[in-house]
Write an enzyme that holds these catalytic residues in place. Structure first.
Site: not given
Ligand code: SIN
Length: 303
Positions: A46, A101, A132, A167, A195, A245-246
């Site tokens: 995470k 990460n 993010c 990333k 995303t 991605g998916g």
């Molecule tokens: C998040 O914790 O909001 C997601 C992390 C990300 O999309 O980079």
């Protein structure tokens, strides 16, 4: 049917290319009741920040027909807790290389977290999240400008002793220019895509579903977009790319690798089926057999 699933990322050998994506696998513990996580190629844990973060207000998940939105907001216990508690617990059960990460809100945030995590023996790769979409400052703001992406890359590279993978965000007009800026600033590799910024409205309440209004869209619906971006980026840079991605099947893995990825991350699929990565790894040899592939490293970029 024995197939060679090994891949190498910047000198780090993985037993297979399947890595649970950051934010969909915690620090591994929740998945241990379902299977032996030691079968994974690596784990991207995470997104970790300098200080602990509570994350965004709820609701922060919205389901969609071909995926989901999240606006988690980088909830995590902070780098010191990760080093003191999470990594020792993970080390007991996971003996493969770990991908750290790391997220931040300033150059100093990234540098501090990298300085600490790069010293952890089992951390083999650093994945720097400049994408993010769920935080107001930092996050994606660094990944949508070539100059800012280069600045973070350069700063992190100066203190990192492990390979640095930046990333990238898909929420840009030209991802190739961001990828090249990171390569020129010294990145060892790239991870893409994060995303796609999206939103849903609750028809009865006539209000956004997510408390944060917008969130990041992931899941099978974004696979063709991710594949296209991986193809464009791998055609333009020389450093290795981790594609994501998916991805939800072994066939998706093969397709992503044919687009140019050296390894893959599996994200939203873990939240639909906790055994998604296990199934993908177990079915890869059968799918390779059907396609006449002996070694994953034989999959060449299709032109
Ligand atoms: C998040 O914790 O909001 C997601 C992390 C990300 O999309 O980079």
């Amino acid at each position: 049917m024995v197939k060679d699933l090994h891949v190498t990322l910047s000198g780090v050998e993985l037993q297979n290319p399947v890595i649970p994506a950051s934010g969909t696998f915690g620090f591994g513990q929740e998945f241990r009741p379902y299977y032996d996580i030691n079968m994974l190629g690596s784990i991207s844990f995470k997104g970790t920040t300098r200080e602990a973060r509570f994350g965004n207000p709820t609701p922060r998940i919205a389901e969609c027909p071909a995926g989901m939105l999240n606006s988690v907001g980088l909830q995590n216990p902070g780098v010191d807790h990760v080093i003191a508690e999470e990594l020792p617990r993970l080390r007991e059960v996971f003996h493969q290389p770990i991908m750290a990460n790391i997220s931040g809100f300033s150059v100093e945030d990234y540098v501090t977290a990298v300085e600490k995590l790069t010293q952890e023996e089992q951390v083999a790769l650093l994945e720097i999240n400049i994408s993010c979409p769920n935080v107001r400052h930092g996050g994606m703001a660094f990944g949508t400008s070539p100059e800012a992406a280069a600045e973070i890359t350069g700063a992190v590279k100066r203190v990192a002793t492990k390979p640095v993978y930046m990333k990238l965000s898909p929420n840009v007009t030209d991802i190739v220019s961001i990828a090249k800026a990171c390569e020129d600033a010294g990145a060892d590799g790239l991870s893409l895509i994060n995303t796609l910024l999206g939103m849903r409205i609750d028809l009865k309440r006539r209000k956004p579903v997510l408390a944060n209004i917008m969130g990041g869209y992931s899941g099978p619906g974004i696979f063709p977009v991710a594949l296209r971006m991986v193809y464009q980026v791998t055609g333009a840079v020389k450093i290795p790319v981790i594609g994501m991605g998916g991805i939800s099947s072994a066939r998706d893995v093969l397709e992503m690798m044919m687009a140019g990825a050296k390894a893959v991350e599996v994200g939203a699929a873990n939240l639909v089926d906790p055994c998604a990565c296990k199934t993908i790894i177990e079915t890869l040899p059968q799918e390779m057999e059907k396609l006449g592939i002996e070694r994953l490293t034989d999959i060449t970029r299709v032109e």
